[in-house]
Design a protein around this motif. Sequence first.
Motif, PDB file in Angstrom:
ATOM      1  N   ARG A  53       0.849  -1.190   0.000  1.00 25.98           N
ATOM      2  CA  ARG A  53       0.000   0.000   0.000  1.00 25.98           C
ATOM      3  C   ARG A  53       0.884   1.239   0.000  1.00 25.98           C
ATOM      4  O   ARG A  53       1.956   1.250   0.558  1.00 25.98           O
ATOM      5  N   GLY A  54       0.411   2.272  -0.681  1.00 25.73           N
ATOM      6  CA  GLY A  54       1.175   3.509  -0.693  1.00 25.73           C
ATOM      7  C   GLY A  54       1.217   4.131  -2.075  1.00 25.73           C
ATOM      8  O   GLY A  54       0.376   3.855  -2.937  1.00 25.73           O
ATOM      9  N   VAL A  55       2.226   4.945  -2.301  1.00 27.77           N
ATOM     10  CA  VAL A  55       2.344   5.733  -3.528  1.00 27.77           C
ATOM     11  C   VAL A  55       2.423   4.837  -4.762  1.00 27.77           C
ATOM     12  O   VAL A  55       1.763   5.096  -5.777  1.00 27.77           O
ATOM     13  N   GLU A  56       3.226   3.765  -4.708  1.00 29.39           N
ATOM     14  CA  GLU A  56       3.356   2.882  -5.876  1.00 29.39           C
ATOM     15  C   GLU A  56       2.018   2.236  -6.214  1.00 29.39           C
ATOM     16  O   GLU A  56       1.618   2.162  -7.383  1.00 29.39           O
ATOM     17  N   GLU A  57       1.305   1.785  -5.195  1.00 28.56           N
ATOM     18  CA  GLU A  57       0.005   1.157  -5.432  1.00 28.56           C
ATOM     19  C   GLU A  57      -0.959   2.157  -6.085  1.00 28.56           C
ATOM     20  O   GLU A  57      -1.654   1.823  -7.042  1.00 28.56           O
ATOM     21  N   GLU A  58      -0.974   3.386  -5.601  1.00 37.19           N
ATOM     22  CA  GLU A  58      -1.854   4.412  -6.169  1.00 37.19           C
ATOM     23  C   GLU A  58      -1.476   4.707  -7.626  1.00 37.19           C
ATOM     24  O   GLU A  58      -2.349   4.850  -8.484  1.00 37.19           O
ATOM     25  N   ARG A  59      -0.182   4.772  -7.913  1.00 38.82           N
ATOM     26  CA  ARG A  59       0.275   5.029  -9.278  1.00 38.82           C
ATOM     27  C   ARG A  59      -0.161   3.897 -10.207  1.00 38.82           C
ATOM     28  O   ARG A  59      -0.672   4.139 -11.310  1.00 38.82           O
ATOM     29  N   LEU A  60       0.040   2.656  -9.774  1.00 39.59           N
ATOM     30  CA  LEU A  60      -0.359   1.506 -10.591  1.00 39.59           C
ATOM     31  C   LEU A  60      -1.868   1.460 -10.787  1.00 39.59           C
ATOM     32  O   LEU A  60      -2.349   1.116 -11.871  1.00 39.59           O
ATOM     33  N   GLU A  61      -2.593   1.809  -9.758  1.00 41.30           N
ATOM     34  CA  GLU A  61      -4.058   1.843  -9.851  1.00 41.30           C
ATOM     35  C   GLU A  61      -4.489   2.824 -10.940  1.00 41.30           C
ATOM     36  O   GLU A  61      -5.310   2.497 -11.792  1.00 41.30           O
ATOM     37  N   GLN A  62      -3.918   4.019 -10.931  1.00 43.07           N
ATOM     38  CA  GLN A  62      -4.254   5.023 -11.941  1.00 43.07           C
ATOM     39  C   GLN A  62      -3.822   4.576 -13.329  1.00 43.07           C
ATOM     40  O   GLN A  62      -4.572   4.676 -14.295  1.00 43.07           O
ATOM     41  N   GLU A  63      -2.607   4.093 -13.429  1.00 39.94           N
ATOM     42  CA  GLU A  63      -2.016   3.736 -14.720  1.00 39.94           C
ATOM     43  C   GLU A  63      -2.706   2.546 -15.386  1.00 39.94           C
ATOM     44  O   GLU A  63      -2.943   2.545 -16.593  1.00 39.94           O
ATOM     45  N   HIS A  64      -3.032   1.515 -14.614  1.00 36.41           N
ATOM     46  CA  HIS A  64      -3.537   0.272 -15.182  1.00 36.41           C
ATOM     47  C   HIS A  64      -5.039   0.079 -15.078  1.00 36.41           C
ATOM     48  O   HIS A  64      -5.626  -0.639 -15.889  1.00 36.41           O
ATOM     49  N   PHE A  65      -5.655   0.650 -14.071  1.00 36.37           N
ATOM     50  CA  PHE A  65      -7.063   0.344 -13.825  1.00 36.37           C
ATOM     51  C   PHE A  65      -7.956   1.568 -13.767  1.00 36.37           C
ATOM     52  O   PHE A  65      -9.165   1.437 -13.669  1.00 36.37           O
ATOM     53  N   GLY A  66      -7.388   2.756 -13.802  1.00 36.59           N
ATOM     54  CA  GLY A  66      -8.198   3.959 -13.653  1.00 36.59           C
ATOM     55  C   GLY A  66      -8.436   4.230 -12.183  1.00 36.59           C
ATOM     56  O   GLY A  66      -8.616   3.317 -11.397  1.00 36.59           O
ATOM     57  N   TRP A  67      -8.397   5.463 -11.810  1.00 43.65           N
ATOM     58  CA  TRP A  67      -8.524   5.815 -10.391  1.00 43.65           C
ATOM     59  C   TRP A  67      -9.887   5.427  -9.870  1.00 43.65           C
ATOM     60  O   TRP A  67     -10.906   5.732 -10.458  1.00 43.65           O
ATOM     61  N   ARG A  68      -9.927   4.725  -8.755  1.00 47.46           N
ATOM     62  CA  ARG A  68     -11.176   4.349  -8.104  1.00 47.46           C
ATOM     63  C   ARG A  68     -11.211   5.018  -6.734  1.00 47.46           C
ATOM     64  O   ARG A  68     -10.800   4.423  -5.749  1.00 47.46           O
ATOM     65  N   PRO A  69     -11.669   6.251  -6.679  1.00 48.55           N
ATOM     66  CA  PRO A  69     -11.704   6.916  -5.373  1.00 48.55           C
ATOM     67  C   PRO A  69     -12.657   6.183  -4.434  1.00 48.55           C
ATOM     68  O   PRO A  69     -13.576   5.500  -4.880  1.00 48.55           O
ATOM     69  N   LEU A  70     -12.416   6.341  -3.162  1.00 48.49           N
ATOM     70  CA  LEU A  70     -13.297   5.706  -2.188  1.00 48.49           C
ATOM     71  C   LEU A  70     -14.722   6.186  -2.391  1.00 48.49           C
ATOM     72  O   LEU A  70     -14.981   7.381  -2.533  1.00 48.49           O
ATOM     73  N   LEU A  71     -15.634   5.262  -2.443  1.00 51.46           N
ATOM     74  CA  LEU A  71     -17.037   5.569  -2.627  1.00 51.46           C
ATOM     75  C   LEU A  71     -17.816   5.120  -1.404  1.00 51.46           C
ATOM     76  O   LEU A  71     -17.337   4.318  -0.607  1.00 51.46           O
ATOM     77  N   SER A  72     -19.028   5.586  -1.295  1.00 51.37           N
ATOM     78  CA  SER A  72     -19.892   5.119  -0.218  1.00 51.37           C
ATOM     79  C   SER A  72     -20.192   3.637  -0.450  1.00 51.37           C
ATOM     80  O   SER A  72     -20.073   3.136  -1.580  1.00 51.37           O
ATOM     81  N   ALA A  73     -20.595   2.943   0.574  1.00 52.35           N
ATOM     82  CA  ALA A  73     -20.919   1.522   0.452  1.00 52.35           C
ATOM     83  C   ALA A  73     -22.022   1.316  -0.584  1.00 52.35           C
ATOM     84  O   ALA A  73     -21.983   0.379  -1.374  1.00 52.35           O
ATOM     85  N   GLU A  74     -22.990   2.221  -0.614  1.00 53.45           N
ATOM     86  CA  GLU A  74     -24.096   2.115  -1.572  1.00 53.45           C
ATOM     87  C   GLU A  74     -23.586   2.288  -3.005  1.00 53.45           C
ATOM     88  O   GLU A  74     -23.955   1.536  -3.907  1.00 53.45           O
ATOM     89  N   ALA A  75     -22.718   3.271  -3.229  1.00 51.30           N
ATOM     90  CA  ALA A  75     -22.173   3.500  -4.573  1.00 51.30           C
ATOM     91  C   ALA A  75     -21.309   2.324  -5.017  1.00 51.30           C
ATOM     92  O   ALA A  75     -21.356   1.924  -6.183  1.00 51.30           O
ATOM     93  N   LEU A  76     -20.515   1.780  -4.112  1.00 50.80           N
ATOM     94  CA  LEU A  76     -19.705   0.607  -4.451  1.00 50.80           C
ATOM     95  C   LEU A  76     -20.590  -0.574  -4.840  1.00 50.80           C
ATOM     96  O   LEU A  76     -20.305  -1.283  -5.800  1.00 50.80           O
ATOM     97  N   ALA A  77     -21.677  -0.784  -4.094  1.00 50.93           N
ATOM     98  CA  ALA A  77     -22.587  -1.889  -4.390  1.00 50.93           C
ATOM     99  C   ALA A  77     -23.224  -1.711  -5.764  1.00 50.93           C
ATOM    100  O   ALA A  77     -23.317  -2.662  -6.545  1.00 50.93           O
ATOM    101  N   ARG A  78     -23.643  -0.489  -6.095  1.00 52.13           N
ATOM    102  CA  ARG A  78     -24.232  -0.221  -7.413  1.00 52.13           C
ATOM    103  C   ARG A  78     -23.218  -0.496  -8.521  1.00 52.13           C
ATOM    104  O   ARG A  78     -23.527  -1.113  -9.536  1.00 52.13           O
ATOM    105  N   LYS A  79     -21.996  -0.028  -8.307  1.00 50.79           N
ATOM    106  CA  LYS A  79     -20.943  -0.209  -9.298  1.00 50.79           C
ATOM    107  C   LYS A  79     -20.670  -1.695  -9.525  1.00 50.79           C
ATOM    108  O   LYS A  79     -20.546  -2.154 -10.655  1.00 50.79           O
ATOM    109  N   ARG A  80     -20.589  -2.452  -8.457  1.00 50.37           N
ATOM    110  CA  ARG A  80     -20.316  -3.885  -8.580  1.00 50.37           C
ATOM    111  C   ARG A  80     -21.449  -4.607  -9.301  1.00 50.37           C
ATOM    112  O   ARG A  80     -21.207  -5.458 -10.150  1.00 50.37           O
TER     113      ARG A  80
END
Length: 117
Positions: A76-103
């Motif tokens: 966890r940390g800066v490298e993980e955040e960079r890889l998340e953005q680079e490979h998967f698109g930034w997924r900012p923390l969402l509310s539990a309801e928004a995460l459930a809808r997305k899933r």
Amino acid sequence: MWLGEEFWGEQGRIARIQAGPWAGRYAYIYPEHKDDWWVMVIDPSPKPDVPGDNYIDDGSYLEELAREWEFEWVPRGVEEERLEQEHFGWRPLLSAEALARKRRSRKQRFLSWIHGR
């Protein structure tokens, strides 16, 4: 839950796949917090023009894949955040309801794709 909730956090984890058919790729994995469902997104996608999303309904199978494909968990940390953005698109923390809808939406799109609808 395999590896425990503290390991997975709110957004899941990224691993480098070190062996197997997708060696050299990244996997973004997060638990569906009920019924032992998991989502694993592989990047780059194994099939061109097809999302690399995989839905796994058995935690022991995912655990077996992690051993077989020799997942190297990105700390966890800066490298993980960079890889998340680079490979998967930034997924900012969402509310539990928004995460459930997305899933639900992603699962529905995947199932439609699988069944050719």
